[in-house]
Motif scaffolding. Structure first.
Motif, short mmCIF file in Angstrom:
data_model
loop_
_atom_site.label_atom_id
_atom_site.label_comp_id
_atom_site.label_asym_id
_atom_site.label_seq_id
_atom_site.Cartn_x
_atom_site.Cartn_y
_atom_site.Cartn_z
N SER A 116 0.84 -1.19 0.00
CA SER A 116 0.00 0.00 0.00
C SER A 116 0.88 1.25 0.00
N VAL A 117 0.50 2.25 -0.78
CA VAL A 117 1.26 3.50 -0.79
C VAL A 117 1.04 4.26 0.51
N ASP A 118 -0.11 4.03 1.16
CA ASP A 118 -0.42 4.70 2.43
C ASP A 118 0.29 4.06 3.61
N GLY A 120 3.11 0.90 4.06
CA GLY A 120 3.95 -0.13 3.44
C GLY A 120 3.83 -1.50 4.06
N ARG A 121 3.19 -1.58 5.24
CA ARG A 121 3.00 -2.90 5.87
C ARG A 121 1.77 -3.61 5.31
N ARG A 122 0.88 -2.85 4.67
CA ARG A 122 -0.36 -3.42 4.13
C ARG A 122 -0.16 -3.85 2.68
N VAL A 123 -0.80 -4.97 2.33
CA VAL A 123 -0.78 -5.45 0.96
C VAL A 123 -2.11 -5.08 0.31
N ILE A 124 -2.03 -4.70 -0.93
CA ILE A 124 -3.21 -4.38 -1.72
C ILE A 124 -3.26 -5.36 -2.89
N VAL A 125 -4.47 -5.86 -3.17
CA VAL A 125 -4.70 -6.73 -4.32
C VAL A 125 -5.46 -5.90 -5.34
N ALA A 126 -4.96 -5.86 -6.56
CA ALA A 126 -5.59 -5.03 -7.60
C ALA A 126 -5.76 -5.84 -8.88
#
Length: 181
Positions: A116-118, A120-126
């Motif tokens: 995540s750009v907000d 960095g510890r979070r993963v985003i699936v797109a």
């Protein structure tokens, strides 16, 4: 609608569930078996619908679960991304199952996982461009297929069925929608 109600409706056609009900009424008249009319038909419809839905998904190179993941991302709106936790909320599967599913979809180039750009510890699936094209094409065919499967119902019957199923669903399932992403 029980067996007697069907018999009173000249447009109604008896089905196998009516036969089962009639047999139980004959053998056990002391038991009101009306719930079998509803549950039996819902179960049989699910079994009838499943292969017809899967056939459409297969034409787009998808399995039902793949359609569900891609559709969840597409419904989220631009930029068509969710966290794995948000996907878990929409899919109601175990975390390990979701990880496996995302691995497979990522391997096919339909989704991408990134930090995540907000945070960095979070993963985003797109969705990828291919994922977006795949779900959009499959969605058009899927909705047309579902409409055809429900073609025996007129608009009033369809709306009544939706309302009744919503009431039943709410009574049985804790279905709080997840918070918007």
């Amino acid at each position: 609608m029980g067996y007697g109600a069907v018999m009173a409706d000249p447009e109604a056609t008896l089905d196998s569930v009516d036969l089962i009900e009639a047999q139980w009424r004959r053998e056990r008249p002391d038991v009101d078996v009306w719930p079998m009319a509803v549950i039996g038909r819902i179960s049989r419809l699910e079994r009838a619908f499943k292969p017809l839905l899967e056939r459409v998904f297969a034409r787009h190179g998808l399995e039902a679960w793949e359609f569900d993941v891609l559709a969840s991302l597409r419904r989220a709106g631009e930029p068509y991304q969710l966290t794995p936790g948000q996907l878990l909320d929409t899919m109601m599967v175990a975390s390990a199952t979701m990880t496996h599913r995302l691995d497979r979809l990522e391997g096919r180039g339909l989704v991408v996982r990134a930090k995540s750009v907000d945070d960095g510890r979070r993963v985003i699936v797109a969705l990828t461009a291919d994922g977006l094209a795949t779900i959009d094409g499959a969605l058009d065919d899927h909705v047309a297929n579902e409409a055809a499967l429900l073609g025996a119902l007129d608009d009033e019957q369809r709306d009544a069925l939706v309302d009744l199923l919503r009431i039943l669903h709410r009574s049985l399932v804790d279905d709080e929608p997840p918070p918007a992403p």
